[in-house]
Write a protein that holds these residues in place. Sequence first.
Motif, PDB file in Angstrom:
ATOM      1  N   THR A 308      62.110 -43.226   7.700  1.00  0.00           N
ATOM      2  CA  THR A 308      62.366 -41.751   6.691  1.00  0.00           C
ATOM      3  C   THR A 308      61.818 -42.231   5.468  1.00  0.00           C
ATOM      4  OG1 THR A 308      64.407 -42.652   5.945  1.00  0.00           O
ATOM      5  CG2 THR A 308      64.488 -41.583   8.000  1.00  0.00           C
ATOM      6  N   SER A 309      60.993 -41.023   5.073  1.00  0.00           N
ATOM      7  CA  SER A 309      60.563 -41.027   3.738  1.00  0.00           C
ATOM      8  C   SER A 309      61.053 -39.876   2.966  1.00  0.00           C
ATOM      9  CB  SER A 309      58.989 -40.919   3.896  1.00  0.00           C
ATOM     10  OG  SER A 309      58.303 -42.140   4.260  1.00  0.00           O
ATOM     11  N   HIS A 310      61.703 -40.184   1.899  1.00  0.00           N
ATOM     12  CA  HIS A 310      62.066 -39.294   0.880  1.00  0.00           C
ATOM     13  C   HIS A 310      61.360 -39.038  -0.317  1.00  0.00           C
ATOM     14  CE1 HIS A 310      65.681 -36.528  -0.479  1.00  0.00           C
ATOM     15  NE2 HIS A 310      64.720 -36.359  -1.405  1.00  0.00           N
ATOM     16  N   VAL A 311      60.296 -38.466  -0.623  1.00  0.00           N
ATOM     17  CA  VAL A 311      59.463 -38.216  -1.723  1.00  0.00           C
ATOM     18  C   VAL A 311      59.825 -37.216  -2.483  1.00  0.00           C
ATOM     19  CG1 VAL A 311      57.007 -37.681  -2.308  1.00  0.00           C
ATOM     20  CG2 VAL A 311      57.541 -38.342   0.237  1.00  0.00           C
ATOM     21  N   LEU A 312      59.588 -37.878  -3.932  1.00  0.00           N
ATOM     22  CA  LEU A 312      60.237 -37.389  -5.123  1.00  0.00           C
ATOM     23  C   LEU A 312      58.789 -36.923  -5.813  1.00  0.00           C
ATOM     24  CD1 LEU A 312      63.053 -39.705  -6.522  1.00  0.00           C
ATOM     25  CD2 LEU A 312      63.232 -37.687  -4.702  1.00  0.00           C
ATOM     26  N   GLU A 313      58.546 -35.741  -5.922  1.00  0.00           N
ATOM     27  CA  GLU A 313      57.108 -35.185  -6.476  1.00  0.00           C
ATOM     28  C   GLU A 313      57.442 -34.189  -7.568  1.00  0.00           C
ATOM     29  OE1 GLU A 313      53.825 -34.478  -7.752  1.00  0.00           O
ATOM     30  OE2 GLU A 313      53.899 -36.260  -6.441  1.00  0.00           O
ATOM     31  N   LEU A 314      56.870 -34.377  -8.594  1.00  0.00           N
ATOM     32  CA  LEU A 314      57.102 -33.339  -9.855  1.00  0.00           C
ATOM     33  C   LEU A 314      56.377 -32.151  -9.814  1.00  0.00           C
ATOM     34  CD1 LEU A 314      57.912 -33.073 -12.637  1.00  0.00           C
ATOM     35  CD2 LEU A 314      55.870 -34.066 -13.381  1.00  0.00           C
ATOM     36  N   ASP A 315      55.298 -32.191  -9.243  1.00  0.00           N
ATOM     37  CA  ASP A 315      54.299 -30.957  -9.023  1.00  0.00           C
ATOM     38  C   ASP A 315      54.303 -30.284  -7.695  1.00  0.00           C
ATOM     39  OD1 ASP A 315      52.216 -29.087  -9.542  1.00  0.00           O
ATOM     40  OD2 ASP A 315      50.978 -30.391 -10.430  1.00  0.00           O
ATOM     41  N   PRO A 316      54.721 -29.228  -7.563  1.00  0.00           N
ATOM     42  CA  PRO A 316      54.689 -28.443  -6.194  1.00  0.00           C
ATOM     43  C   PRO A 316      53.513 -28.031  -5.955  1.00  0.00           C
ATOM     44  CG  PRO A 316      55.666 -26.918  -8.161  1.00  0.00           C
ATOM     45  CD  PRO A 316      55.580 -28.282  -8.870  1.00  0.00           C
ATOM     46  N   ALA A 317      52.498 -27.994  -6.862  1.00  0.00           N
ATOM     47  CA  ALA A 317      50.847 -27.744  -6.467  1.00  0.00           C
ATOM     48  C   ALA A 317      50.419 -29.056  -5.501  1.00  0.00           C
ATOM     49  CB  ALA A 317      50.168 -27.721  -7.640  1.00  0.00           C
ATOM     50  N   LEU A 318      50.918 -30.261  -6.014  1.00  0.00           N
ATOM     51  CA  LEU A 318      50.459 -31.112  -5.161  1.00  0.00           C
ATOM     52  C   LEU A 318      51.079 -31.413  -3.633  1.00  0.00           C
ATOM     53  CD1 LEU A 318      50.389 -34.236  -7.564  1.00  0.00           C
ATOM     54  CD2 LEU A 318      48.483 -32.519  -6.967  1.00  0.00           C
ATOM     55  N   VAL A 319      52.229 -30.792  -3.537  1.00  0.00           N
ATOM     56  CA  VAL A 319      52.746 -30.619  -2.050  1.00  0.00           C
ATOM     57  C   VAL A 319      51.833 -29.755  -1.311  1.00  0.00           C
ATOM     58  CG1 VAL A 319      54.844 -29.966  -0.842  1.00  0.00           C
ATOM     59  CG2 VAL A 319      54.894 -31.230  -2.722  1.00  0.00           C
ATOM     60  N   GLU A 320      51.451 -28.663  -1.893  1.00  0.00           N
ATOM     61  CA  GLU A 320      50.432 -27.483  -1.479  1.00  0.00           C
ATOM     62  C   GLU A 320      49.221 -28.062  -1.212  1.00  0.00           C
ATOM     63  OE1 GLU A 320      48.587 -23.274  -2.713  1.00  0.00           O
ATOM     64  OE2 GLU A 320      49.882 -24.331  -3.866  1.00  0.00           O
ATOM     65  N   VAL A 321      48.680 -28.898  -1.975  1.00  0.00           N
ATOM     66  CA  VAL A 321      47.432 -29.491  -1.899  1.00  0.00           C
ATOM     67  C   VAL A 321      47.494 -30.586  -0.344  1.00  0.00           C
ATOM     68  CG1 VAL A 321      45.720 -31.033  -2.500  1.00  0.00           C
ATOM     69  CG2 VAL A 321      46.597 -29.409  -3.933  1.00  0.00           C
ATOM     70  N   ALA A 322      48.592 -31.349  -0.524  1.00  0.00           N
ATOM     71  CA  ALA A 322      48.732 -32.117   0.708  1.00  0.00           C
ATOM     72  C   ALA A 322      48.845 -31.424   1.899  1.00  0.00           C
ATOM     73  CB  ALA A 322      49.916 -33.285   0.485  1.00  0.00           C
ATOM     74  N   ARG A 323      49.618 -30.154   2.055  1.00  0.00           N
ATOM     75  CA  ARG A 323      49.857 -29.545   3.207  1.00  0.00           C
ATOM     76  C   ARG A 323      48.379 -28.906   3.797  1.00  0.00           C
ATOM     77  NH1 ARG A 323      55.836 -27.427   1.599  1.00  0.00           N
ATOM     78  NH2 ARG A 323      57.026 -29.210   2.487  1.00  0.00           N
ATOM     79  N   GLU A 324      47.652 -28.332   2.961  1.00  0.00           N
ATOM     80  CA  GLU A 324      46.482 -27.429   3.075  1.00  0.00           C
ATOM     81  C   GLU A 324      45.310 -28.315   3.400  1.00  0.00           C
ATOM     82  OE1 GLU A 324      46.043 -24.569   0.372  1.00  0.00           O
ATOM     83  OE2 GLU A 324      47.989 -23.596   0.569  1.00  0.00           O
ATOM     84  N   GLU A 325      45.224 -29.550   2.583  1.00  0.00           N
ATOM     85  CA  GLU A 325      43.987 -30.073   2.739  1.00  0.00           C
ATOM     86  C   GLU A 325      43.787 -31.540   3.156  1.00  0.00           C
ATOM     87  OE1 GLU A 325      40.682 -29.384   0.291  1.00  0.00           O
ATOM     88  OE2 GLU A 325      41.852 -27.717  -0.961  1.00  0.00           O
ATOM     89  N   LEU A 326      45.120 -32.205   2.967  1.00  0.00           N
ATOM     90  CA  LEU A 326      45.338 -33.787   3.271  1.00  0.00           C
ATOM     91  C   LEU A 326      46.021 -34.152   4.460  1.00  0.00           C
ATOM     92  CD1 LEU A 326      45.763 -34.808  -0.677  1.00  0.00           C
ATOM     93  CD2 LEU A 326      43.583 -34.808   0.793  1.00  0.00           C
ATOM     94  N   GLY A 327      46.363 -33.276   5.220  1.00  0.00           N
ATOM     95  CA  GLY A 327      46.651 -33.739   6.755  1.00  0.00           C
ATOM     96  C   GLY A 327      48.340 -33.966   6.617  1.00  0.00           C
ATOM     97  N   LEU A 328      48.943 -33.209   5.709  1.00  0.00           N
ATOM     98  CA  LEU A 328      50.342 -33.563   5.679  1.00  0.00           C
ATOM     99  C   LEU A 328      51.152 -32.645   6.578  1.00  0.00           C
ATOM    100  CD1 LEU A 328      53.018 -35.262   4.410  1.00  0.00           C
ATOM    101  CD2 LEU A 328      52.881 -33.513   2.456  1.00  0.00           C
ATOM    102  N   GLU A 329      51.767 -32.749   7.438  1.00  0.00           N
ATOM    103  CA  GLU A 329      52.596 -31.765   8.205  1.00  0.00           C
ATOM    104  C   GLU A 329      54.134 -32.126   8.409  1.00  0.00           C
ATOM    105  OE1 GLU A 329      51.036 -32.360  12.195  1.00  0.00           O
ATOM    106  OE2 GLU A 329      48.977 -31.853  11.369  1.00  0.00           O
TER     107      GLU A 329
END
Length: 492
Positions: A308-329
Amino acid sequence: MHPLAAGLLIFFTSAAVLVLEILAGRLLAPYVGVTLETYTGVIGTVLAGISLGSWLGGRAADRMDPRRLLGPLVAAGGVLGLLAPAAIASLGASVSVRQSGPVGVVLLAFVGFFAPAATLSAVTPTVVKLQLADLRNTGTVVGRLAALGTAGAIVGTFATGFLLVAALPSRAIVLGLGGALVALGAVLWLGLRGDARGGAAALALLGVAATGTSAATLGTCTYESPYFCARVVPEEQDPSRRLLLLDTVQHSFVDVDDPTYLRFSYARTASDVLAAVAPTGAPLDAVHVGGGGFTLPRYLAATRPGSTSHVLELDPALVEVAREELGLEPETGLDITVGDARVTLPQLPERDYDVVIGDAFSGLTVPWHLTTSEFLREVQARLRPGGVYVMNLIDFPPNAFARAQTATLRRVFDHVAVLAPPARLANREGGNFVLVASDRPLPLDAALARNARRGDDDAALVGAALGRFVGDAPTLTDAYAPVDQLMNPRRP
């Protein structure tokens, strides 16, 4: 000029100065990072512009007809604001904050924002001169206009920080504001000097030219947030391998088809530690302080099914980038909390995780409030007995920040080690350091053996050698954590 129009003009120009001041930090970030030194340089430079502009504006209003000054001042402030992005872009590439330090920050802030702040600040004393028709009401007039100027500054601050930056790209805000000031200046010139149509037209053309100059430097920012300008650059030979750039810093590298591929050496070193924490393939429960390209959460899921990975990310835009262009599913075992880790980490259950991975950056620096002993105690409280904290940081000789962070870890955890290539540990070169801490002995032999089998050359500092590395470095606390200054290479 009608008193209402005078008050609104001061309100708007004062707001404009603060809008530019807040956006200055964002526009300078690709070149000097987002640090305390950045905002110190910006605030000091803009205040200097306000001071000089107010003084010179008052002197000019006493020597010339204020009606002849007002329109050109407002329009000139708009033109100078429009040129700020182009000025910063032209000089920014040659300014290295590591080499120039605070001087480089102040230089960029001065080139971009001193002149527009000074010019727009000259509007207030010019308007005051126009409104002082009766000396018996001097206090009332000056007090009212000063209050309206302060109110405009407050509104400009709140509107920019809470609304505009979240809704629009920073440069678009600058261009819109500059264009509005040029238009307002032209209207004032015509209204206060009816014979000045040619001058007003010239101002409008100058504004168009300045807008075009800055628009030509808009760059290749694909995603802009209040924190970063992000873009993804695919590798020419293999487009599935992609580099995430935040501002101009290489932040993450991922292979969207192969999450086990780790390009950056610090990520490989972290994987060596993870491999040594528990038997190969056994699932781990992890907290990731910083998501970025989500390289390590994807790696953990691929190499240790059931983790399990619980990720604490400050920037919602980076979550969007990861999902759209970096293979995060979306997948079982992955939870993402958007927010500042200093606030969100204490909300996680205590004694519930095998590993916490610290990989949060603002430019080249770790945000200072994620380096202190108070934060590290929150990390410690989340770890199970024998759990491990793995932290990535960047530093350069004399590595004052890396040494201070290590000293702070030693205050909190019983066992601490620093992993990096030997030249880095000897203070001969800069780069990434991986700091490892636990309340139980660290599995360093297994981690270094794996590192060597892969062909990397990391070494580890522990015990007396670690003590010599730390030397007299200070402990970082919420009351004292000068991370930006510690990274300054000129610091002894």
